[in-house]
Design a protein around this motif. Structure first.
Motif, mmCIF file in Angstrom:
data_model
loop_
_atom_site.group_PDB
_atom_site.id
_atom_site.type_symbol
_atom_site.label_atom_id
_atom_site.label_comp_id
_atom_site.label_asym_id
_atom_site.label_seq_id
_atom_site.Cartn_x
_atom_site.Cartn_y
_atom_site.Cartn_z
ATOM 1 N N MET A 1 0.826 -1.202 0.000
ATOM 2 C CA MET A 1 0.000 0.000 0.000
ATOM 3 C C MET A 1 0.866 1.261 0.000
ATOM 4 O O MET A 1 0.583 2.225 -0.697
ATOM 5 N N THR A 2 1.945 1.248 0.816
ATOM 6 C CA THR A 2 2.820 2.407 0.883
ATOM 7 C C THR A 2 3.424 2.717 -0.468
ATOM 8 O O THR A 2 3.454 3.868 -0.916
ATOM 9 N N PHE A 4 2.284 1.866 -3.381
ATOM 10 C CA PHE A 4 1.218 2.306 -4.294
ATOM 11 C C PHE A 4 0.958 3.800 -4.108
ATOM 12 O O PHE A 4 0.855 4.557 -5.080
ATOM 13 N N ILE A 5 0.857 4.234 -2.862
ATOM 14 C CA ILE A 5 0.593 5.650 -2.582
ATOM 15 C C ILE A 5 1.742 6.513 -3.080
ATOM 16 O O ILE A 5 1.531 7.570 -3.687
ATOM 17 N N HIS A 8 1.421 6.757 -6.851
ATOM 18 C CA HIS A 8 0.142 7.151 -7.462
ATOM 19 C C HIS A 8 -0.550 8.294 -6.738
ATOM 20 O O HIS A 8 -1.715 8.555 -6.998
ATOM 21 N N TRP A 9 0.157 9.003 -5.842
ATOM 22 C CA TRP A 9 -0.484 10.105 -5.131
ATOM 23 C C TRP A 9 -1.006 11.156 -6.105
ATOM 24 O O TRP A 9 -2.063 11.757 -5.886
ATOM 25 N N VAL A 12 -4.257 10.066 -7.505
ATOM 26 C CA VAL A 12 -5.319 10.324 -6.517
ATOM 27 C C VAL A 12 -5.748 11.778 -6.602
ATOM 28 O O VAL A 12 -6.939 12.101 -6.605
ATOM 29 N N ILE A 86 6.429 13.057 -2.434
ATOM 30 C CA ILE A 86 5.123 12.961 -1.782
ATOM 31 C C ILE A 86 5.067 13.840 -0.538
ATOM 32 O O ILE A 86 4.021 14.398 -0.195
ATOM 33 N N GLY A 90 2.345 16.533 -0.832
ATOM 34 C CA GLY A 90 1.276 16.238 0.127
ATOM 35 C C GLY A 90 1.110 17.355 1.143
ATOM 36 O O GLY A 90 -0.014 17.693 1.539
#
Length: 238
Positions: A1-2, A4-5, A8-9, A12, A86, A90
């Motif tokens: 999951m990490t 992927f984020i 792909h942030w 999103v 990120i 972010g």
């Protein structure tokens, strides 16, 4: 999951553009808050333009804008990589979103507004275009078509409504300076980037978008090998 984020942030963010625009246009918002909602949508578009379509921002940053070439370090790891990217982008989401929540606090709104224009315009429209020797680079479209007109509209609106005071400029510029100086330069480029060189380097597909090699050669920059072949990775300070 990490992972992927991390990879792909920006996708999103590209998806989040739709609900943000729906909320903006279907709601009944005060003018200033409406502008800040649009500004939030534009930062999502801006980052999608930089990293997905047409993409290319990783190599533009590492080999053109922030370039301090070291033949022993992979260009897809420093000065930015997935981890530092990120973090910086972010954190920008938070800054833009908080401004929407408190539209009457003009100093909160000025920071993301001025980050879009003139700060991003200077980076993308002046420095990078000159170094890349091309009229366009990823992210410039959203700056010119989105951030620039919204910045003008916002400043006119807050003056017309009597919301802005001289101290709003001071605090807004301080927040912008904190973001660019501490969030980006200190944490992003000096702390997180070196820690991510081994595990969080960009993928080849992610790093080579927007025809990297041809555009670097056109700018008079020799593309360095990416991946691990023939290179020694920079040490991970962890």
């Amino acid at each position: 999951m990490t992972r992927f984020i991390l990879r792909h942030w920006y996708d999103v963010g590209g998806v989040l553009v739709v609900p943000v625009l729906l909320v903006a246009f279907l709601g009944h918002w005060p003018t200033v808050q409406f502008i800040l909602l649009l500004n939030l949508a534009v930062i999502f578009i801006h980052q999608f333009e930089e990293y997905r379509f047409p993409g290319g921002e990783p190599w533009v940053l590492n080999e053109v804008f922030l370039s301090k070439p070291d033949p022993n370090v992979r260009p897809d790891t420093l000065p930015t990589n997935e981890l530092s990217s990120i973090w910086i982008n972010g954190t920008a989401w938070i800054l833009y979103f908080v401004a929407v929540l408190f539209p009457d606090q003009v100093w909160l709104g000025l920071a993301p507004i001025l980050m879009g224009f003139p700060a991003q315009f200077v980076v993308h429209g002046v420095i990078t275009t000159r170094k890349l020797k091309f009229f366009y680079n990823p992210g410039l479209g959203a700056v010119v078509l989105g951030h620039l007109p919204l910045a003008i509209w916002y400043i006119v609106a807050v003056y017309q409504e009597g919301l802005i005071h001289w101290w709003d400029w001071i605090f807004g510029l301080l927040i912008l300076g904190f973001f660019m100086g501490f969030v980006m330069q200190v944490v992003g480029f000096r702390v997180l980037a070196p820690r991510g060189v081994k595990k969080w380097h960009y993928t080849v597909a992610e790093y080579t978008r927007w025809d990297r090699e041809r555009r670097l050669l056109r700018a008079g920059i020799t593309p360095r090998p990416i991946g691990t072949e023939g290179l020694v990775e920079a040490p991970d300070p962890t």
